[in-house]
Design a protein around this motif. Structure first.
Motif, PDB file in Angstrom:
ATOM      1  N   GLY A   1       0.690  -1.203  -0.002  1.00 53.92           N
ATOM      2  CA  GLY A   1      -0.043  -0.098   0.072  1.00 53.92           C
ATOM      3  C   GLY A   1       0.722   1.244   0.080  1.00 53.92           C
ATOM      4  O   GLY A   1       0.569   2.260  -0.642  1.00 53.92           O
ATOM      5  N   LEU A   2       2.088   1.329   0.626  1.00 54.10           N
ATOM      6  CA  LEU A   2       3.074   2.386   0.805  1.00 54.10           C
ATOM      7  C   LEU A   2       3.429   2.621  -0.628  1.00 54.10           C
ATOM      8  O   LEU A   2       3.506   3.857  -0.991  1.00 54.10           O
ATOM      9  CB  LEU A   2       4.020   2.259   1.849  1.00 54.10           C
ATOM     10  N   VAL A   3       3.784   1.463  -1.152  1.00 55.11           N
ATOM     11  CA  VAL A   3       4.462   1.543  -2.635  1.00 55.11           C
ATOM     12  C   VAL A   3       3.440   2.208  -3.630  1.00 55.11           C
ATOM     13  O   VAL A   3       3.581   3.236  -4.243  1.00 55.11           O
ATOM     14  CB  VAL A   3       5.092   0.134  -3.100  1.00 55.11           C
ATOM     15  N   MET A   4       2.323   1.434  -3.382  1.00 61.45           N
ATOM     16  CA  MET A   4       1.060   2.314  -4.358  1.00 61.45           C
ATOM     17  C   MET A   4       0.748   3.629  -4.082  1.00 61.45           C
ATOM     18  O   MET A   4       0.508   4.380  -4.961  1.00 61.45           O
ATOM     19  CB  MET A   4      -0.367   1.373  -4.139  1.00 61.45           C
ATOM     20  N   LEU A   5       0.795   3.974  -3.199  1.00 58.06           N
ATOM     21  CA  LEU A   5       0.626   5.404  -2.414  1.00 58.06           C
ATOM     22  C   LEU A   5       1.460   6.552  -3.163  1.00 58.06           C
ATOM     23  O   LEU A   5       1.382   7.482  -3.519  1.00 58.06           O
ATOM     24  CB  LEU A   5       0.509   5.555  -0.891  1.00 58.06           C
ATOM     25  N   GLY A   6       2.768   5.866  -2.932  1.00 57.33           N
ATOM     26  CA  GLY A   6       4.163   6.706  -3.584  1.00 57.33           C
ATOM     27  C   GLY A   6       3.840   6.922  -5.257  1.00 57.33           C
ATOM     28  O   GLY A   6       3.956   8.034  -5.778  1.00 57.33           O
ATOM     29  N   SER A   7       3.371   5.729  -5.680  1.00 50.65           N
ATOM     30  CA  SER A   7       3.466   5.547  -7.129  1.00 50.65           C
ATOM     31  C   SER A   7       2.240   6.491  -7.387  1.00 50.65           C
ATOM     32  O   SER A   7       2.318   7.151  -8.644  1.00 50.65           O
ATOM     33  CB  SER A   7       3.203   4.150  -7.534  1.00 50.65           C
ATOM     34  N   GLY A   8       1.076   6.354  -7.034  1.00 46.12           N
ATOM     35  CA  GLY A   8       0.148   7.046  -7.334  1.00 46.12           C
ATOM     36  C   GLY A   8       0.062   8.582  -7.317  1.00 46.12           C
ATOM     37  O   GLY A   8      -0.012   9.509  -7.989  1.00 46.12           O
ATOM     38  N   PHE A   9       0.899   8.988  -6.107  1.00 45.18           N
ATOM     39  CA  PHE A   9       1.379  10.464  -5.670  1.00 45.18           C
ATOM     40  C   PHE A   9       2.075  10.961  -7.066  1.00 45.18           C
ATOM     41  O   PHE A   9       1.891  11.845  -7.650  1.00 45.18           O
ATOM     42  CB  PHE A   9       2.110  10.748  -4.631  1.00 45.18           C
ATOM     43  N   ALA A  10       3.222  10.122  -7.310  1.00 47.41           N
ATOM     44  CA  ALA A  10       4.072  10.527  -8.445  1.00 47.41           C
ATOM     45  C   ALA A  10       3.226  10.685  -9.943  1.00 47.41           C
ATOM     46  O   ALA A  10       3.396  11.626 -10.616  1.00 47.41           O
ATOM     47  CB  ALA A  10       5.190   9.407  -8.647  1.00 47.41           C
ATOM     48  N   LEU A  11       2.340   9.760 -10.203  1.00 47.52           N
ATOM     49  CA  LEU A  11       1.323   9.848 -11.364  1.00 47.52           C
ATOM     50  C   LEU A  11       0.774  10.947 -11.505  1.00 47.52           C
ATOM     51  O   LEU A  11       0.703  11.660 -12.238  1.00 47.52           O
ATOM     52  CB  LEU A  11       0.739   8.439 -11.337  1.00 47.52           C
ATOM     53  N   VAL A  12      -0.004  11.420 -10.249  1.00 50.46           N
ATOM     54  CA  VAL A  12      -0.901  12.604 -10.292  1.00 50.46           C
ATOM     55  C   VAL A  12       0.177  13.909 -10.530  1.00 50.46           C
ATOM     56  O   VAL A  12      -0.351  14.621 -11.300  1.00 50.46           O
ATOM     57  CB  VAL A  12      -1.330  12.753  -8.760  1.00 50.46           C
ATOM     58  N   MET A  13       1.354  14.015  -9.734  1.00 47.57           N
ATOM     59  CA  MET A  13       2.213  15.102  -9.848  1.00 47.57           C
ATOM     60  C   MET A  13       2.731  15.079 -11.503  1.00 47.57           C
ATOM     61  O   MET A  13       2.729  16.170 -12.342  1.00 47.57           O
ATOM     62  CB  MET A  13       3.280  14.826  -9.223  1.00 47.57           C
ATOM     63  N   ALA A  14       2.865  13.779 -12.075  1.00 50.43           N
ATOM     64  CA  ALA A  14       3.457  13.937 -13.462  1.00 50.43           C
ATOM     65  C   ALA A  14       2.136  14.374 -14.414  1.00 50.43           C
ATOM     66  O   ALA A  14       2.448  15.216 -15.344  1.00 50.43           O
ATOM     67  CB  ALA A  14       3.829  12.614 -13.919  1.00 50.43           C
ATOM     68  N   LEU A  15       0.873  14.020 -14.060  1.00 52.28           N
ATOM     69  CA  LEU A  15      -0.041  14.465 -14.829  1.00 52.28           C
ATOM     70  C   LEU A  15      -0.484  15.840 -14.978  1.00 52.28           C
ATOM     71  O   LEU A  15      -0.586  16.496 -15.890  1.00 52.28           O
ATOM     72  CB  LEU A  15      -1.372  13.535 -14.233  1.00 52.28           C
ATOM     73  N   LEU A  16      -0.257  16.581 -13.546  1.00 52.16           N
ATOM     74  CA  LEU A  16      -0.453  17.971 -13.447  1.00 52.16           C
ATOM     75  C   LEU A  16       0.500  18.640 -14.231  1.00 52.16           C
ATOM     76  O   LEU A  16       0.381  19.612 -14.962  1.00 52.16           O
ATOM     77  CB  LEU A  16      -0.404  17.913 -11.952  1.00 52.16           C
ATOM     78  N   TYR A  17       1.937  18.306 -14.188  1.00 57.60           N
ATOM     79  CA  TYR A  17       2.774  18.873 -15.031  1.00 57.60           C
ATOM     80  C   TYR A  17       2.732  18.733 -16.420  1.00 57.60           C
ATOM     81  O   TYR A  17       3.030  19.701 -17.257  1.00 57.60           O
ATOM     82  CB  TYR A  17       4.325  18.201 -14.442  1.00 57.60           C
ATOM     83  N   SER A  18       2.159  17.734 -16.696  1.00 51.97           N
ATOM     84  CA  SER A  18       2.104  17.516 -18.420  1.00 51.97           C
ATOM     85  C   SER A  18       1.063  18.481 -18.673  1.00 51.97           C
ATOM     86  O   SER A  18       1.077  18.991 -19.966  1.00 51.97           O
ATOM     87  CB  SER A  18       1.748  16.003 -18.671  1.00 51.97           C
ATOM     88  N   LEU A  19      -0.196  18.419 -18.024  1.00 55.20           N
ATOM     89  CA  LEU A  19      -1.264  19.293 -18.280  1.00 55.20           C
ATOM     90  C   LEU A  19      -0.750  20.963 -18.353  1.00 55.20           C
ATOM     91  O   LEU A  19      -1.085  21.691 -19.270  1.00 55.20           O
ATOM     92  CB  LEU A  19      -2.405  18.976 -17.554  1.00 55.20           C
ATOM     93  N   PHE A  20       0.187  21.210 -17.519  1.00 59.23           N
ATOM     94  CA  PHE A  20       0.752  22.643 -17.506  1.00 59.23           C
ATOM     95  C   PHE A  20       1.591  22.734 -18.536  1.00 59.23           C
ATOM     96  O   PHE A  20       1.407  23.962 -19.255  1.00 59.23           O
ATOM     97  CB  PHE A  20       1.605  22.723 -16.212  1.00 59.23           C
ATOM     98  N   LEU A  21       2.325  21.766 -19.102  1.00 59.98           N
ATOM     99  CA  LEU A  21       3.115  21.870 -20.267  1.00 59.98           C
ATOM    100  C   LEU A  21       2.424  22.209 -21.651  1.00 59.98           C
ATOM    101  O   LEU A  21       2.540  22.840 -22.585  1.00 59.98           O
ATOM    102  CB  LEU A  21       4.156  20.700 -20.577  1.00 59.98           C
ATOM    103  N   LEU A  22       0.953  21.298 -21.582  1.00 60.46           N
ATOM    104  CA  LEU A  22       0.325  21.554 -22.677  1.00 60.46           C
ATOM    105  C   LEU A  22      -0.488  22.707 -22.772  1.00 60.46           C
ATOM    106  O   LEU A  22      -0.532  23.235 -23.960  1.00 60.46           O
ATOM    107  CB  LEU A  22      -0.882  20.449 -22.740  1.00 60.46           C
ATOM    108  N   ALA A  23      -0.497  23.220 -21.705  1.00 56.73           N
ATOM    109  CA  ALA A  23      -1.379  24.548 -21.695  1.00 56.73           C
ATOM    110  C   ALA A  23      -0.466  25.866 -21.717  1.00 56.73           C
ATOM    111  O   ALA A  23      -0.956  26.969 -22.406  1.00 56.73           O
ATOM    112  CB  ALA A  23      -1.977  24.993 -20.291  1.00 56.73           C
ATOM    113  N   THR A  24       0.918  25.773 -21.568  1.00 59.16           N
ATOM    114  CA  THR A  24       1.568  26.776 -21.696  1.00 59.16           C
ATOM    115  C   THR A  24       2.735  26.741 -22.981  1.00 59.16           C
ATOM    116  O   THR A  24       3.526  27.851 -23.229  1.00 59.16           O
ATOM    117  CB  THR A  24       2.595  26.988 -20.227  1.00 59.16           C
ATOM    118  N   ARG A  25       3.064  25.469 -23.569  1.00 59.72           N
ATOM    119  CA  ARG A  25       3.631  25.702 -24.546  1.00 59.72           C
ATOM    120  C   ARG A  25       3.255  25.169 -26.000  1.00 59.72           C
ATOM    121  O   ARG A  25       2.027  24.329 -25.931  1.00 59.72           O
ATOM    122  CB  ARG A  25       5.033  24.403 -24.148  1.00 59.72           C
TER     123      ARG A  25
END
Length: 229
Positions: free
Chosen positions: A22-46
């Protein structure tokens, strides 16, 4: 790879497996959410770029087999020598053998050896502080920021912080008692493991970039792709 290697050599009671997963899944899920937000930011600004095309790169299978073989060899040597943290040899070998050219591998090996030497000095100093749990978390966060800032600019400087980071994650995360004599033994083993991994990784690089071996392996790979691809 690092997570699998650490889990292989740090004992975990059966009743703690679900919690650890569960801890590994929690860390992985947090990383995926942060990567998604950063990708959306790049799509919106570049501006949008054309979608790249992908194709099979020659020697992918043979190079993968060579890398897997030498990483396994480094781990086997460390296990045979009964080192307390044999996964460090495998990780060091894997990082070295990824070099594009043999010269790159040699330079990376020098950077890793000297970076690890300075890193264990830093780790020894930091471990002597007797940090609390929150202190360890803050130290890991600070080292991660330093690594991400330096790794694209100078690998050797980044390794100075990678070494204490991996020691903190592996040893504090194991839940085992961690005295002054224990962390001194960890540091000595880390140096020995790094030397083994670097030497095996450089040997793998010599094999990977050897024309005499690459040509027959390429012929076998082409035959397999033509037969089963």
């Amino acid at each position: 790879m690092m997570a699998g290697a650490i889990a292989l050599f740090i004992p975990l009671p059966l009743e703690d497996i679900l919690r650890a997963t569960g801890l590994v899944m929690l860390g992985s899920g947090f990383a995926l959410v942060m990567a998604l937000l950063y990708s959306l930011f790049l799509l919106a600004t570049r501006p949008a770029t054309p979608t790249p095309t992908y194709r099979y790169e020659p020697d992918t299978i043979t190079e993968s087999l060579i890398v897997a073989s030498f990483v396994s060899l480094a781990l086997l040597i460390a296990v045979t020598l009964q080192l307390s943290n044999p996964y460090w040899a495998a990780v060091s070998c894997f990082l070295i053998i990824q070099g594009i050219h043999l010269r790159t591998m040699w330079i990376k090996q020098i950077h890793r050896l000297f970076g690890t030497l300075l890193g264990v000095v830093l780790a020894s100093w930091m471990l002597s502080w007797g940090l609390s749990i929150w202190g360890v978390a803050l130290a890991i966060l600070t080292m991660m920021l330093c690594i991400e800032t330096l790794v694209d600019r100078h690998y050797g400087l980044a390794v100075i912080f990678i070494t204490p980071l991996t020691i903190f994650i592996a040893e504090y995360g194991s839940g085992l008692p961690f005295s002054e004599s224990a962390y001194q033994e960890v540091i000595r083993t880390r140096l020995f493991d790094t030397v083994i991994g670097c030497l095996v990784g450089l040997s793998g690089g010599v094999v990977m970039h050897s024309t005499n071996l690459r040509i027959p392996l390429r012929c076998i790979e082409n035959w397999l792709l033509a037969r089963f691809g």
